[in-house]
Design an enzyme around this catalytic site. Structure first.
Site, PDB file in Angstrom:
ATOM      1  N   SER A 158      -9.021   4.067   1.875  1.00 49.66           N
ATOM      2  CA  SER A 158      -9.156   2.506   2.764  1.00 49.66           C
ATOM      3  C   SER A 158      -7.984   2.971   4.127  1.00 49.66           C
ATOM      4  O   SER A 158      -7.764   2.469   5.088  1.00 49.66           O
ATOM      5  CB  SER A 158      -8.703   1.630   2.451  1.00 49.66           C
ATOM      6  OG  SER A 158      -7.687   1.476   1.197  1.00 49.66           O
TER       7      SER A 158
ATOM      8  N   ASP B 110       1.411  -4.085   2.764  1.00 53.57           N
ATOM      9  CA  ASP B 110       1.510  -3.887   1.557  1.00 53.57           C
ATOM     10  C   ASP B 110       2.166  -3.905   0.331  1.00 53.57           C
ATOM     11  O   ASP B 110       1.297  -4.129  -0.636  1.00 53.57           O
ATOM     12  CB  ASP B 110       0.128  -5.422   1.135  1.00 53.57           C
ATOM     13  CG  ASP B 110      -0.972  -3.473   1.700  1.00 53.57           C
ATOM     14  OD1 ASP B 110       0.136  -2.822   1.302  1.00 53.57           O
ATOM     15  OD2 ASP B 110      -1.830  -3.741   1.679  1.00 53.57           O
TER      16      ASP B 110
ATOM     17  N   HIS C 221      -0.391   0.152   1.908  1.00 52.05           N
ATOM     18  CA  HIS C 221      -1.401   0.202   3.812  1.00 52.05           C
ATOM     19  C   HIS C 221      -0.395   0.668   4.527  1.00 52.05           C
ATOM     20  O   HIS C 221       0.733  -0.015   4.713  1.00 52.05           O
ATOM     21  CB  HIS C 221      -2.526  -0.366   3.667  1.00 52.05           C
ATOM     22  CG  HIS C 221      -3.467  -0.660   2.820  1.00 52.05           C
ATOM     23  ND1 HIS C 221      -3.546  -1.311   1.568  1.00 52.05           N
ATOM     24  CD2 HIS C 221      -4.669  -0.101   2.181  1.00 52.05           C
ATOM     25  CE1 HIS C 221      -4.785  -1.392   1.314  1.00 52.05           C
ATOM     26  NE2 HIS C 221      -5.257  -0.488   1.081  1.00 52.05           N
TER      27      HIS C 221
END
Length: 238
Positions: A11, A187, A190
């Site tokens: 991600s 977070d 990320h």
């Protein structure tokens, strides 16, 4: 056609074409010399990445089809703890190293001259991970720890050394910044724009070290400064 630079990862790579993302910065940096191609898959670990290599990347063609470089940026999901809420993403450390070797080997067999750049997982802000869970967390404990991420980062650096390829040790680099947990991570995992800029700067530096820079790559068409105002079309005859 312009040569390609693939960015392959989880991600943190998938999100990298967003505003201020490190992939978007790369695409802008190489905008007249190479196409930066996004191959990011949220939640993936190296075990799953190995399963999809042939679907993600084209089969070997002629030497002209070989990308200039590929970044391999996995480990954040492999490092999920096996007894926490994201255990299904966990890959044991020894297998993580083997998987990185297999990914690299696949690329080198397919494109022997392509430069491979490994990027280690980032550090983890454990308190922030508790505030931003992505799955149910009945235990109330972070699914990742900075210590575990550090072990996988060390393994990534080790694989790069064993294979003779450059590596960005993001886990170490990022923790040198003041208040890195909030400054670099939105977070606990990320990247913020600051974190993305760190990745971009490191990738550019490592690529330059192996001879891939704006100065070393030709632009694909004449620059406006090279076009003769009195006879513009002449510039496109060669």
């Amino acid at each position: 056609m312009r040569p390609k630079i693939y960015i392959f990862g989880d991600s943190i790579t998938e999100e990298s074409f967003g505003g201020g993302g490190w992939g978007a910065l790369l695409a802008h940096h190489f905008s007249r010399t190479a196409d930066v191609v996004l191959r990011g898959y949220s939640g993936y670990n190296t075990r799953w990445a190995l399963k999809v290599l042939d679907k993600v990347f084209p089969a070997a063609g002629g030497s002209d089809d070989a990308p200039l470089a590929i970044t391999v940026f996995f480990g954040a999901n492999d490092a999920c703890l096996p007894d926490r809420c994201s255990a299904f993403q966990h890959v044991p450390l020894h297998e993580y190293k083997q998987n990185l070797h297999s990914i690299i080997s696949t690329f080198k067999k397919r494109w022997p001259k392509t430069q491979i750049l490994l990027i280690s997982p980032p550090p983890i802000d454990e308190d922030a991970r508790l505030k931003f869970p992505y799955v149910d967390n009945p235990m109330g404990m972070p699914e990742r720890t900075n210590e575990a991420a550090g072990a996988y980062a060390k393994a990534c650096v080790s694989v790069a050394a064993e294979c003779g390829f450059p590596v960005v040790d993001l886990w170490t680099k990022m923790q040198r910044f003041p208040d890195w947990g909030k400054a670099c991570l939105r977070d606990g995992l990320h990247l913020t724009q600051t974190g993305n800029r760190i990745v971009f700067d490191e990738v550019i530096m490592k690529l330059r070290d192996v001879g891939l820079s704006l100065e070393s790559l030709p632009v694909d068409l004449p620059l406006i400064s090279d076009i003769d105002p009195s006879n513009p079309l002449k510039s496109f005859e060669n």
